[in-house]
Design a protein around this motif. Structure first.
Motif, PDB file in Angstrom:
ATOM      1  N   LYS A 181     -10.557  -0.387  -6.586  1.00 48.28           N
ATOM      2  CA  LYS A 181     -10.545   0.312  -5.291  1.00 48.28           C
ATOM      3  C   LYS A 181      -9.448  -0.247  -4.388  1.00 48.28           C
ATOM      4  O   LYS A 181      -8.751   0.501  -3.701  1.00 48.28           O
ATOM      5  CB  LYS A 181     -11.904   0.148  -4.603  1.00 48.28           C
ATOM      6  CG  LYS A 181     -13.013   0.998  -5.181  1.00 48.28           C
ATOM      7  CD  LYS A 181     -14.093   1.283  -4.121  1.00 48.28           C
ATOM      8  CE  LYS A 181     -14.935   2.490  -4.478  1.00 48.28           C
ATOM      9  NZ  LYS A 181     -16.206   2.172  -5.134  1.00 48.28           N
ATOM     10  N   ILE A 204      -6.592  -1.879  -5.198  1.00 44.41           N
ATOM     11  CA  ILE A 204      -5.257  -1.468  -5.637  1.00 44.41           C
ATOM     12  C   ILE A 204      -4.997  -0.009  -5.262  1.00 44.41           C
ATOM     13  O   ILE A 204      -3.939   0.350  -4.735  1.00 44.41           O
ATOM     14  CB  ILE A 204      -5.092  -1.643  -7.166  1.00 44.41           C
ATOM     15  CG1 ILE A 204      -5.135  -3.118  -7.561  1.00 44.41           C
ATOM     16  CG2 ILE A 204      -3.790  -1.019  -7.652  1.00 44.41           C
ATOM     17  CD1 ILE A 204      -5.033  -3.354  -9.056  1.00 44.41           C
ATOM     18  N   PHE A 205      -6.000   0.843  -5.513  1.00 45.55           N
ATOM     19  CA  PHE A 205      -5.832   2.272  -5.258  1.00 45.55           C
ATOM     20  C   PHE A 205      -5.497   2.544  -3.795  1.00 45.55           C
ATOM     21  O   PHE A 205      -4.486   3.179  -3.474  1.00 45.55           O
ATOM     22  CB  PHE A 205      -7.119   2.995  -5.666  1.00 45.55           C
ATOM     23  CG  PHE A 205      -7.069   4.477  -5.454  1.00 45.55           C
ATOM     24  CD1 PHE A 205      -6.360   5.293  -6.334  1.00 45.55           C
ATOM     25  CD2 PHE A 205      -7.727   5.065  -4.383  1.00 45.55           C
ATOM     26  CE1 PHE A 205      -6.317   6.661  -6.136  1.00 45.55           C
ATOM     27  CE2 PHE A 205      -7.681   6.428  -4.188  1.00 45.55           C
ATOM     28  CZ  PHE A 205      -6.978   7.229  -5.062  1.00 45.55           C
ATOM     29  N   PHE A 206      -6.324   2.017  -2.872  1.00 48.59           N
ATOM     30  CA  PHE A 206      -6.081   2.313  -1.467  1.00 48.59           C
ATOM     31  C   PHE A 206      -4.804   1.643  -0.962  1.00 48.59           C
ATOM     32  O   PHE A 206      -4.100   2.198  -0.134  1.00 48.59           O
ATOM     33  CB  PHE A 206      -7.298   1.922  -0.607  1.00 48.59           C
ATOM     34  CG  PHE A 206      -8.433   2.866  -0.800  1.00 48.59           C
ATOM     35  CD1 PHE A 206      -8.346   4.180  -0.339  1.00 48.59           C
ATOM     36  CD2 PHE A 206      -9.575   2.477  -1.482  1.00 48.59           C
ATOM     37  CE1 PHE A 206      -9.385   5.075  -0.547  1.00 48.59           C
ATOM     38  CE2 PHE A 206     -10.621   3.370  -1.693  1.00 48.59           C
ATOM     39  CZ  PHE A 206     -10.532   4.672  -1.223  1.00 48.59           C
ATOM     40  N   TRP A 223     -10.934   3.953 -14.826  1.00 49.24           N
ATOM     41  CA  TRP A 223     -10.530   3.776 -13.427  1.00 49.24           C
ATOM     42  C   TRP A 223     -11.113   4.833 -12.508  1.00 49.24           C
ATOM     43  O   TRP A 223     -11.520   4.541 -11.403  1.00 49.24           O
ATOM     44  CB  TRP A 223      -9.004   3.811 -13.305  1.00 49.24           C
ATOM     45  CG  TRP A 223      -8.355   2.581 -13.760  1.00 49.24           C
ATOM     46  CD1 TRP A 223      -8.443   2.005 -14.995  1.00 49.24           C
ATOM     47  CD2 TRP A 223      -7.523   1.726 -12.988  1.00 49.24           C
ATOM     48  NE1 TRP A 223      -7.704   0.853 -15.035  1.00 49.24           N
ATOM     49  CE2 TRP A 223      -7.112   0.664 -13.829  1.00 49.24           C
ATOM     50  CE3 TRP A 223      -7.070   1.765 -11.675  1.00 49.24           C
ATOM     51  CZ2 TRP A 223      -6.286  -0.345 -13.371  1.00 49.24           C
ATOM     52  CZ3 TRP A 223      -6.232   0.765 -11.225  1.00 49.24           C
ATOM     53  CH2 TRP A 223      -5.847  -0.292 -12.085  1.00 49.24           C
ATOM     54  N   PHE A 267     -14.526   4.275 -11.178  1.00 49.10           N
ATOM     55  CA  PHE A 267     -14.565   3.078 -10.348  1.00 49.10           C
ATOM     56  C   PHE A 267     -14.067   3.347  -8.945  1.00 49.10           C
ATOM     57  O   PHE A 267     -14.574   2.797  -7.977  1.00 49.10           O
ATOM     58  CB  PHE A 267     -13.685   1.995 -10.970  1.00 49.10           C
ATOM     59  CG  PHE A 267     -14.375   1.249 -12.051  1.00 49.10           C
ATOM     60  CD1 PHE A 267     -15.630   1.627 -12.493  1.00 49.10           C
ATOM     61  CD2 PHE A 267     -13.785   0.155 -12.650  1.00 49.10           C
ATOM     62  CE1 PHE A 267     -16.273   0.935 -13.501  1.00 49.10           C
ATOM     63  CE2 PHE A 267     -14.421  -0.536 -13.653  1.00 49.10           C
ATOM     64  CZ  PHE A 267     -15.666  -0.152 -14.079  1.00 49.10           C
ATOM     65  N   ILE A 268     -13.048   4.185  -8.865  1.00 47.08           N
ATOM     66  CA  ILE A 268     -12.424   4.367  -7.554  1.00 47.08           C
ATOM     67  C   ILE A 268     -13.217   5.322  -6.688  1.00 47.08           C
ATOM     68  O   ILE A 268     -13.384   5.105  -5.494  1.00 47.08           O
ATOM     69  CB  ILE A 268     -10.956   4.826  -7.728  1.00 47.08           C
ATOM     70  CG1 ILE A 268     -10.152   3.671  -8.294  1.00 47.08           C
ATOM     71  CG2 ILE A 268     -10.370   5.313  -6.426  1.00 47.08           C
ATOM     72  CD1 ILE A 268      -8.791   4.042  -8.814  1.00 47.08           C
ATOM     73  N   PHE A 323     -10.547  -1.634   6.836  1.00 45.41           N
ATOM     74  CA  PHE A 323     -10.094  -1.913   5.460  1.00 45.41           C
ATOM     75  C   PHE A 323      -9.914  -3.417   5.226  1.00 45.41           C
ATOM     76  O   PHE A 323     -10.340  -3.955   4.206  1.00 45.41           O
ATOM     77  CB  PHE A 323      -8.793  -1.160   5.172  1.00 45.41           C
ATOM     78  CG  PHE A 323      -8.378  -1.223   3.728  1.00 45.41           C
ATOM     79  CD1 PHE A 323      -9.214  -0.745   2.721  1.00 45.41           C
ATOM     80  CD2 PHE A 323      -7.158  -1.778   3.348  1.00 45.41           C
ATOM     81  CE1 PHE A 323      -8.841  -0.807   1.386  1.00 45.41           C
ATOM     82  CE2 PHE A 323      -6.779  -1.850   2.018  1.00 45.41           C
ATOM     83  CZ  PHE A 323      -7.623  -1.363   1.030  1.00 45.41           C
ATOM     84  N   TYR A 374     -13.212  -4.879   4.921  1.00 45.64           N
ATOM     85  CA  TYR A 374     -13.763  -4.554   3.598  1.00 45.64           C
ATOM     86  C   TYR A 374     -13.284  -5.560   2.552  1.00 45.64           C
ATOM     87  O   TYR A 374     -14.069  -6.108   1.773  1.00 45.64           O
ATOM     88  CB  TYR A 374     -13.343  -3.128   3.200  1.00 45.64           C
ATOM     89  CG  TYR A 374     -13.509  -2.809   1.736  1.00 45.64           C
ATOM     90  CD1 TYR A 374     -14.755  -2.878   1.119  1.00 45.64           C
ATOM     91  CD2 TYR A 374     -12.410  -2.431   0.966  1.00 45.64           C
ATOM     92  CE1 TYR A 374     -14.902  -2.571  -0.229  1.00 45.64           C
ATOM     93  CE2 TYR A 374     -12.551  -2.125  -0.381  1.00 45.64           C
ATOM     94  CZ  TYR A 374     -13.799  -2.209  -0.979  1.00 45.64           C
ATOM     95  OH  TYR A 374     -13.946  -1.924  -2.295  1.00 45.64           O
TER      96      TYR A 374
END
Lengths: 291, 291, 291, 291, 291
Positions: free
Chosen positions: D221, D223-225, E9, E12-13, E248, E251
């Motif tokens: 998550k 890495i993605f964001f 992936w 997961f995301i 973020f 988080y």
């Protein structure tokens, strides 16, 4: 050691526990605040340094060295934690050794043999002897079932855990010579017998060897000069806000060094130290359950 | 090794101890200060480089490489510290081995057997032999209770700790052949006997193996060029203040390398080295208490 | 391995040793300098890119990724160093095993027993066999005291260290069957006998297992693209000064990868490799002193 | 596992190997490029955001979190690599155990004893059984010299390596009861016998335990964001150059996670996996040379 | 423990799993968003702070401390992961011990001897006893084949794994006294017998020792103040975009602490905990296959 619930954030953030570094560093916070205020006042009101003064750019040094100081403090934290954790592992090894010794002797010794009573008292005695020895203390009343000669050995000013280990070792060899335990059984019990002195030696090593003197000096000098020069440059951007900023950065850096100092010798009675009193008691309880 | 109270910040920060890197690097501080002053004077007064000159932006390189140099110095610190700590652990193992050997022999040997006297002298002799061997010295007077042939063996120019270990090993096997100790007891004492040569080999390994040549060269070249180019770019922002900044950064980087060099061979007589003299003495004291 | 004095900074900084990465990378330095010069010339003189051109801000990428590349190179350095150090520890274990085997056999075997001569030659033979085996070589002349059948076994194309270990193992069991050594002594000598094959297997493992292919490819591609894009952005701030900067950054990054490649297989004849020739010789010398 | 020459930079940089992450991530590169282009087009052409728009400063977040993401990826890399290396060490231990078992049995068993043939086949059988077991496969043809009952045991659906280890263990105890090997020899062979099940258990542990679910989810998550928000801020400074930059940063971050995923289970048939086929074959070859 | 495919992936995301930190922290996200919005509203609309206000530069502090907080969280992650992995290794050791014990007893005990039935039930009982003990539970129904006295021992409120280990140890010594197993066999089975209490002690150590209280307090206070001061400075550059940015960053930082808290005690029933139920069952299955 303090038992705590690691998931209780609220209390952690707002309560000041007695082992908290906030409490210990509080006088230093005041001093740092005053120092920063004086620097700010001098630069802003007395000398009225202009925005272009070179001292403003001293912040470049703090940026470059911020990385080094962070890495060094984490190195410090790691080595201190490793000692604390190794101390814990050594006491865990003592628990395992005591239990295995009791389990094996319970299986080997004939029911009702008088030596059962002996080991029932003497195995936990080693843990109590070690705990006190690591604090530089001797409490004769914490031993159980010592004969008069054994009491004399403990009182003689010699190394107490060694004396207790010697008494146990002599007893086992006596039982072997009396053929109460066989040679094969002697071999299977050997690892536990030598583990007693090994645990003792390892704990003494942790206790007597702080990180090298040069690192300790260097790290303290480095933190000191880093923090003392902080307000000089940042005052231009932050004005009097530099005061809480310097205090907060000092809190972070000094806390890490302070906690490291406290936990690197884990056998005392500090709030973060290992609960060797409780562990010795548990060893006695479990050995008596088994044997 | 210096015994110190790690919680005494005040002394650490303001006193210059003889093992302090501040003392050792002092001449270099002067040189760096002069070098930075000359660079600053050239750029500011002689060439009067304008704010827009490209050399100003060489600081970008110092920012990018600041990560690498910090991480490398921490890598260096880690490996040097690991050797120092492994050296300490090996000597701790020697303490444990000596104690366990004494504890076991005390339990195995008949009271008053003449070999007790032998081991009482010979076990500590190994520690003294190792300590001197690691310093490339031989001090015959530090041995106790050697027979004339044993003295000859020590004097013969052969590897002294090996000779002492050989004498102990031969004695134990002689007692086994004479049935003073049984085969089961021989097996239980075996781990301690082989530990003597293991500790010796491990200490020699630490002593004889500095970090690979290439890393040492690379790190010194890297620090040198990094620090020498520092004043060139920062002079624009900092003016003559670049002098203390360069000296301080040099102090931090060079101290780390210097301390690492000192502690990676921990068996000498430097201020940070392990107290092998004291430890050998303690081994003698404790073995004599036990046996 | 190069023996050097780690405290001799001056030589390290100004002399170019043959194992120095500066020497190995020199042709690449020229290439990088030319490449950077061409990029700078194109951007500054040919396209005359303005200060506002977007390519200027590509430096943001280098800043963000500077951290990753530094950490990866330190990871690489760590793993390579760990292999080198583990290789050293394995050879240290071989030294200890050889000494302990000699010490024990000297104590066990009757004075003048012919097998003493056998072990005196054969224990060091294992070290020589292993050293050559790790280099993919066989040098029959480095063995001592082989019988004709043993010579045949070594020449047969089979795994030489295994053959030598097998000869030693067979001899010990023969002595046990002949009751020259007892069962108890066989047990105490067992750890040394199995350590021979263990050390050999561990060295083969280090030699035959470079870091996973994917990491090696990834790291090289990453360094390459990182360095090749460096001049594009920094040319705006640095002008032609970008040339030495790119060369220096390339020197740092490529040196780390290059040294790691060299030390991760420590059994060859490179300048940084372990001195297995010297160590084998020392094993022979010490075993012959003892036995 | 791919055998490669780590010093061949040229091929590494310009050839796209099938195990290369560039190949695997290629479709994602296209997707990221399109996504970045759309973001750039929207911000630059459609909404025509001014230089002062707040979204420009979102880059501050990427700077702050750049540390965390780098450190986490290195943590991920470290743990994955540690498993891979531990898997390699376990197979190295199996090689050593097989060799030592063969060396000892060759020395213990009378020449020409029929059990030699048995161990010659059965020791390597364990390695083949383990290799297939770790891939969830059973290949009966890879076993040698099984009696009909042993074949039945292997076919029975039970845990195959355990069955093979059980057959070996039973045989050794049978030889002990028949007094072909003595009790002392049984003791010296014990460590190798228990090592078989230990290696098997350790490999199963590595295979069945990926890093905790929460870390895996969190890292993906993160890495993605992180990557998805990258173009939003950097588009202002970089214009359409943001496209290659985002693709390159994505390449670096995703490659690290991808390689970690691949190597943390090292017993399969992936390009980076351990060469367990080759190693099993070598074990058979060497055991047959010895026994 | 959750079984998952680490290569998936997409799921997961975008899916929010129940063990996902996103779910657990969701209420805090709302709180942080509201807090940031209030700060932004106050600074932008109420006090209308100008671009030159000093509070803008508080971001310098976040930059400087960004290193420290990242490194500390990685230290936290490392130590928590090490415990989780050590817990896994200890259970792996229990699997190996149980198998080796079964393999050895199967080879030693005469076919059809009644003690086979005993060990078949009792070895797995230890794993079940340990699993429940680590959760502070006792489930009598999970034991098999207990005699009435053994049931009483388990019910007595004493340390259950110790009682089971004691029953096994006593049985083995009884068989030795009855000469069903010889002294040599007793010695070879000794390591497995003592491993039972060792695994139990190590798991108790992991369970009962969270990281030192001071670190836990310090880290929570540090994260809290770091995140709470974040919007104050960044609001100038980001406007109301500061809200998602703060959420973020919160988080990322809080997730790391949260996951660390969850995995550092790996023996419970949390989603990330070790599958001790499944492992105990497998031990029973494999022991019954062997014995």
């Amino acid at each position: 050691m303090i038992n705590y619930n690691p998931k209780d954030w609220f209390t952690f953030i707002f309560r000041i526990h007695k082992a908290d570094t906030v409490k210990k560093l509080f006088p230093m916070f005041i001093a740092m605040a005053i120092y920063s205020a004086v620097i700010a006042w001098l630069e802003l009101e007395v000398f009225r340094l202009s925005e272009k003064d070179h001292i403003r750019n001293i912040t470049a040094m703090h940026g470059l060295l911020g990385f080094v100081i962070s890495l060094l403090l984490v190195f410090r934290t790691n080595t201190a934690y490793d000692r604390w954790w190794e101390g814990r592992r050594q006491w865990g090894a003592l628990v395992n050794t005591s239990r295995n010794l009791a389990l094996k002797l319970q299986a080997m010794l004939p029911a009702g043999h008088p030596s059962r009573q002996f080991f029932r008292a003497m195995i936990p005695n080693f843990a109590f002897a070690l705990k006190d020895h690591l604090r530089g203390e001797i409490h004769e009343h914490s031993f159980e079932g010592l004969s008069p000669e054994e009491k004399a050995a403990v009182r003689s000013g010699k190394h107490v855990p060694n004396q207790v280990a010697g008494i146990i070792m002599a007893k086992v060899n006596e039982l072997y010579r009396q053929q109460v335990i066989t040679g094969d059984q002697l071999i299977t019990i050997n690892a536990q017998l030598e583990s007693l002195a090994d645990v003792c030696g390892a704990c003494e090593r942790i206790k007597n060897t702080p990180i090298p003197f040069s690192y300790s000096v260097f790290l303290k000098k480095f933190i000191f000069f880093y923090v003392m020069t902080l307000p000089m440059g940042y005052v231009f951007g932050l004005g009097y806000l530099v005061i809480p900023m310097v205090v907060f950065i000092f809190y972070v850096l000094a806390s890490l060094e302070l906690i490291a100092e406290e936990i690197e010798d884990p056998f005392g009675k500090d709030a973060n130290d290992l609960p060797t009193d409780v562990m010795s008691g548990n060893i006695r309880k479990h050995v008596q359950e088994i044997l």
